[in-house]
Design a protein around this motif. Sequence first.
Motif, PDB file in Angstrom:
ATOM      1  N   GLY B  11       0.964  -1.070   0.019  1.00  0.00           N
ATOM      2  CA  GLY B  11       0.046   0.086  -0.061  1.00  0.00           C
ATOM      3  C   GLY B  11       0.853   1.340  -0.061  1.00  0.00           C
ATOM      4  N   ALA B  12       1.954   1.363  -0.766  1.00  0.00           N
ATOM      5  CA  ALA B  12       3.035   2.401  -0.702  1.00  0.00           C
ATOM      6  C   ALA B  12       2.339   3.587  -1.299  1.00  0.00           C
ATOM      7  CB  ALA B  12       4.174   1.758  -1.542  1.00  0.00           C
ATOM      8  N   THR B  13       1.435   3.613  -2.033  1.00  0.00           N
ATOM      9  CA  THR B  13       1.131   4.989  -2.696  1.00  0.00           C
ATOM     10  C   THR B  13      -0.112   5.456  -1.642  1.00  0.00           C
ATOM     11  OG1 THR B  13      -0.584   3.598  -4.041  1.00  0.00           O
ATOM     12  CG2 THR B  13       1.734   4.130  -5.033  1.00  0.00           C
ATOM     13  N   GLY B  14      -0.345   4.877  -0.878  1.00  0.00           N
ATOM     14  CA  GLY B  14      -1.598   5.865  -0.230  1.00  0.00           C
ATOM     15  C   GLY B  14      -1.030   6.639   0.907  1.00  0.00           C
ATOM     16  N   ALA B  15      -1.879   7.353   1.659  1.00  0.00           N
ATOM     17  CA  ALA B  15      -1.706   8.318   2.698  1.00  0.00           C
ATOM     18  C   ALA B  15      -0.606   7.897   3.724  1.00  0.00           C
ATOM     19  CB  ALA B  15      -2.622   9.010   3.201  1.00  0.00           C
ATOM     20  N   VAL B  16      -0.871   6.653   4.123  1.00  0.00           N
ATOM     21  CA  VAL B  16      -0.048   5.973   5.272  1.00  0.00           C
ATOM     22  C   VAL B  16       1.216   5.458   4.680  1.00  0.00           C
ATOM     23  CG1 VAL B  16       0.270   4.064   6.967  1.00  0.00           C
ATOM     24  CG2 VAL B  16      -1.834   5.621   6.608  1.00  0.00           C
ATOM     25  N   GLY B  17       1.384   4.892   3.242  1.00  0.00           N
ATOM     26  CA  GLY B  17       2.311   4.442   2.630  1.00  0.00           C
ATOM     27  C   GLY B  17       3.213   5.494   2.468  1.00  0.00           C
ATOM     28  N   THR B  18       2.879   6.645   2.026  1.00  0.00           N
ATOM     29  CA  THR B  18       3.753   7.783   1.642  1.00  0.00           C
ATOM     30  C   THR B  18       4.445   8.134   2.989  1.00  0.00           C
ATOM     31  OG1 THR B  18       2.113   8.501   0.139  1.00  0.00           O
ATOM     32  CG2 THR B  18       3.702  10.060   0.785  1.00  0.00           C
ATOM     33  N   GLU B  19       3.823   8.062   3.973  1.00  0.00           N
ATOM     34  CA  GLU B  19       4.210   8.387   5.291  1.00  0.00           C
ATOM     35  C   GLU B  19       5.513   7.318   5.925  1.00  0.00           C
ATOM     36  OE1 GLU B  19       3.238  11.466   6.470  1.00  0.00           O
ATOM     37  OE2 GLU B  19       4.528  11.659   8.222  1.00  0.00           O
ATOM     38  N   LEU B  20       5.355   6.012   5.484  1.00  0.00           N
ATOM     39  CA  LEU B  20       6.092   5.265   5.937  1.00  0.00           C
ATOM     40  C   LEU B  20       7.418   5.294   5.236  1.00  0.00           C
ATOM     41  CD1 LEU B  20       3.674   2.069   5.830  1.00  0.00           C
ATOM     42  CD2 LEU B  20       4.951   2.663   7.861  1.00  0.00           C
ATOM     43  N   LEU B  21       7.235   5.655   3.768  1.00  0.00           N
ATOM     44  CA  LEU B  21       8.528   5.992   3.160  1.00  0.00           C
ATOM     45  C   LEU B  21       9.148   7.036   3.595  1.00  0.00           C
ATOM     46  CD1 LEU B  21       9.133   4.468   0.259  1.00  0.00           C
ATOM     47  CD2 LEU B  21       8.169   6.489  -0.936  1.00  0.00           C
ATOM     48  N   GLU B  22       8.771   8.228   3.994  1.00  0.00           N
ATOM     49  CA  GLU B  22       9.426   9.290   4.538  1.00  0.00           C
ATOM     50  C   GLU B  22      10.095   8.822   5.828  1.00  0.00           C
ATOM     51  OE1 GLU B  22       6.127  12.599   3.193  1.00  0.00           O
ATOM     52  OE2 GLU B  22       7.298  12.823   4.933  1.00  0.00           O
ATOM     53  N   LEU B  23       9.307   7.975   6.690  1.00  0.00           N
ATOM     54  CA  LEU B  23       9.765   7.679   7.779  1.00  0.00           C
ATOM     55  C   LEU B  23      11.014   6.855   8.031  1.00  0.00           C
ATOM     56  CD1 LEU B  23       6.345   7.410   9.970  1.00  0.00           C
ATOM     57  CD2 LEU B  23       8.264   8.848  10.626  1.00  0.00           C
ATOM     58  N   LEU B  24      11.123   5.853   7.217  1.00  0.00           N
ATOM     59  CA  LEU B  24      12.021   4.938   6.942  1.00  0.00           C
ATOM     60  C   LEU B  24      13.303   5.726   6.375  1.00  0.00           C
ATOM     61  CD1 LEU B  24      10.402   1.825   4.965  1.00  0.00           C
ATOM     62  CD2 LEU B  24      10.813   2.051   7.584  1.00  0.00           C
ATOM     63  N   GLU B  25      13.010   6.747   5.658  1.00  0.00           N
ATOM     64  CA  GLU B  25      14.311   7.296   5.085  1.00  0.00           C
ATOM     65  C   GLU B  25      14.729   8.315   6.413  1.00  0.00           C
ATOM     66  OE1 GLU B  25      14.178   9.087   1.456  1.00  0.00           O
ATOM     67  OE2 GLU B  25      15.469  10.665   1.689  1.00  0.00           O
ATOM     68  N   GLU B  26      13.700   9.077   7.007  1.00  0.00           N
ATOM     69  CA  GLU B  26      14.094  10.149   7.983  1.00  0.00           C
ATOM     70  C   GLU B  26      14.882   9.317   9.236  1.00  0.00           C
ATOM     71  OE1 GLU B  26      10.628  12.563   9.047  1.00  0.00           O
ATOM     72  OE2 GLU B  26      11.063  12.100  11.163  1.00  0.00           O
ATOM     73  N   ARG B  27      14.455   8.076   9.585  1.00  0.00           N
ATOM     74  CA  ARG B  27      14.785   7.487  10.795  1.00  0.00           C
ATOM     75  C   ARG B  27      15.996   6.451  10.295  1.00  0.00           C
ATOM     76  NH1 ARG B  27      10.793   7.963  14.878  1.00  0.00           N
ATOM     77  NH2 ARG B  27      11.435   6.136  15.874  1.00  0.00           N
ATOM     78  N   ASN B  28      16.599   6.438   9.136  1.00  0.00           N
ATOM     79  CA  ASN B  28      17.499   5.558   8.504  1.00  0.00           C
ATOM     80  C   ASN B  28      17.447   4.184   8.979  1.00  0.00           C
ATOM     81  OD1 ASN B  28      19.595   5.474   7.132  1.00  0.00           O
ATOM     82  ND2 ASN B  28      21.453   6.018   8.799  1.00  0.00           N
ATOM     83  N   PHE B  29      16.167   3.737   8.948  1.00  0.00           N
ATOM     84  CA  PHE B  29      15.875   2.347   8.818  1.00  0.00           C
ATOM     85  C   PHE B  29      16.888   1.508   8.180  1.00  0.00           C
ATOM     86  CE2 PHE B  29      13.452  -1.519   8.880  1.00  0.00           C
ATOM     87  CZ  PHE B  29      12.891  -1.800  10.041  1.00  0.00           C
ATOM     88  N   PRO B  30      17.332   0.357   8.894  1.00  0.00           N
ATOM     89  CA  PRO B  30      18.215  -0.316   8.214  1.00  0.00           C
ATOM     90  C   PRO B  30      17.610  -1.355   7.168  1.00  0.00           C
ATOM     91  CG  PRO B  30      17.809  -1.292  10.302  1.00  0.00           C
ATOM     92  CD  PRO B  30      17.266   0.052  10.209  1.00  0.00           C
ATOM     93  N   ILE B  31      17.912  -0.774   5.899  1.00  0.00           N
ATOM     94  CA  ILE B  31      17.321  -1.374   4.709  1.00  0.00           C
ATOM     95  C   ILE B  31      18.280  -1.834   3.922  1.00  0.00           C
ATOM     96  CG2 ILE B  31      15.707  -0.995   2.534  1.00  0.00           C
ATOM     97  CD1 ILE B  31      14.082   0.796   4.299  1.00  0.00           C
TER      98      ILE B  31
END
Lengths: 342, 342
Positions: B11-31
Amino acid sequence: MPEAYRVAIMGATGAVGTELLELLEERNFPIKDLILLASPRSVGKELMFKGQSINVKAISDANFADIDLVLASAGGGISKEWAPRAAAAGAVVVDNSSAFRMDPSVPLVVPEVNPEAALSHTGIIANPNCTTILMSVALWPLHQCQPIRRIIVATYQSASGAGARAMEEVKQQAQAILQGKEPSTNAFPYPLAFNLFPHNSPLNEHGYCQEEMKMVNETRKIFGVSDLRVSATCVRVPVLRAHSEAINLEFSQPFEVDKALKLLQAAAGVKVVEDWQANYFPMPIEASGQDDVLVGRVRRDLSHECGLELWLSGDQIRKGAALNAVQIAELLISKQALKIKA
Amino acid sequence: MPEAYRVAIMGATGAVGTELLELLEERNFPIKDLILLASPRSVGKELMFKGQSINVKAISDANFADIDLVLASAGGGISKEWAPRAAAAGAVVVDNSSAFRMDPSVPLVVPEVNPEAALSHTGIIANPNCTTILMSVALWPLHQCQPIRRIIVATYQSASGAGARAMEEVKQQAQAILQGKEPSTNAFPYPLAFNLFPHNSPLNEHGYCQEEMKMVNETRKIFGVSDLRVSATCVRVPVLRAHSEAINLEFSQPFEVDKALKLLQAAAGVKVVEDWQANYFPMPIEASGQDDVLVGRVRRDLSHECGLELWLSGDQIRKGAALNAVQIAELLISKQALKIKA
């Protein structure tokens, strides 16, 4: 031919004053002479009543000896100064400000609730605060059946509660935000469009704001229950007109929902609005311009065996202010308690 | 160098999906590898992550055997279908839908409240409903000090709770109304701009809507108090983003306000916002984009000797959904409970 009165509207140019003028015409209030009073900056304005143009005069130029009824809605300071003078000159003042509401010698009246109180006035009758009127009308039929032990209420108050200027401000703020600009604030301390905030009246030492304490103290006085337990959270929301309230009630015994609904359906000033299938309940846009308080979502409180939850929307300029004042005057007339002075 | 994971956003394109993407980047989640999944109509879209463009793929094309962590936010139906498959393939799914929240075998987790529950998962961990998360974060520090006996809550829920499309609808409605036109409705059954209405989720036989029952049942599960007394009134308001809640609490003993404030000030995920003089308290426009739940107006309940009233605003896309899900994943990593599959 019924008797007709010399009526003054004090604060004729404000949001409530405008509504008073409309209601007096719409309800064919028995008027012989209509005097429109306002602050100096509105003097000379012309307002229409029954097809006739009437000049707005300064309050200080009014001759209260020639006035039978004053409908006052010009703010607490003006009322404090002029209501006692009008009363001393023999007029009956129905005052929409908070100036006299908690004065033990002044009746605080919602005609559907405590009409008898209006008859014991000594020149001034106070009109309660908008949120209190709406709540009182909805709760009284239940309270008469089974005394309410406790009320917890959260409000959703529209911009119009702060006057016509505040309604305009919210619209301008919305326009600015839609255009990607910063909204400007004037009537309110914070932007209200697409936002909300706890009611911006001063807080007491316990952290309750004035608006909340009005709901507590005025409801107690109107219901005649000096220790009624009430707690309120008042919140301004970006709605133009009509207030809503989420109300949690506690009784001593369980209160059947069907019984509550029947009482509300039969109650004066209440309209039950409920369609569970359609998720259709009271909304401010539908309450706006209506005399009745719209009540719905009546349900047993899941958290208390003797609790009920309900939801209401009501036009706080109309029933919450102007209409209630006019109804008080009509009540006096129906009881032959409004005199035409010689 | 910490371990890095193969992460899928469902669900990457929805409102929460967009926010997840931002947060993973912002928090430097180990991806190590980020897989963006969505419904067929979004396939082929490109989303940016750390300066790289990533193609959105169909959920049905995902190979869950190569994925360690799924952050799912594509609705209950999709989660019901795909979360068990992903879990069976060895991925851990943090699911933002309501599909598994009340499943006894699925932990329902707010990291500030019941982090230990996350460790007992069997492949799926449920993220609670937005209003529940915000309330839980604010109430848990008080509940730990003195068990809460009863919660009465009225919500003020923003349009974003119904997704990005609903936010757009409210703006369009406001624009129409400002231009004197009729607002059109699509995402919501009634106009929301300059209006409000009880939450439009289906009602149960007791008259509570789904959103309200989520607050009741999920709070009980998260707090581990199966008979916690909760009653909620959920209301949609014309705010774009961030929910607010007026909460009345009952304890067995009086709860000192100063003590409550100290506990809240020290609590993870909470920011106390109170300036009585300036009437400055939590507001949705200030909660938007913030990780913390803003809490204020903490005061003794006038109507009950053991009661407290408080008010909160929180970003329901962020802490109310995406952030909480990411925090659950981070919690698993910190406990060495998120495996990198061979």
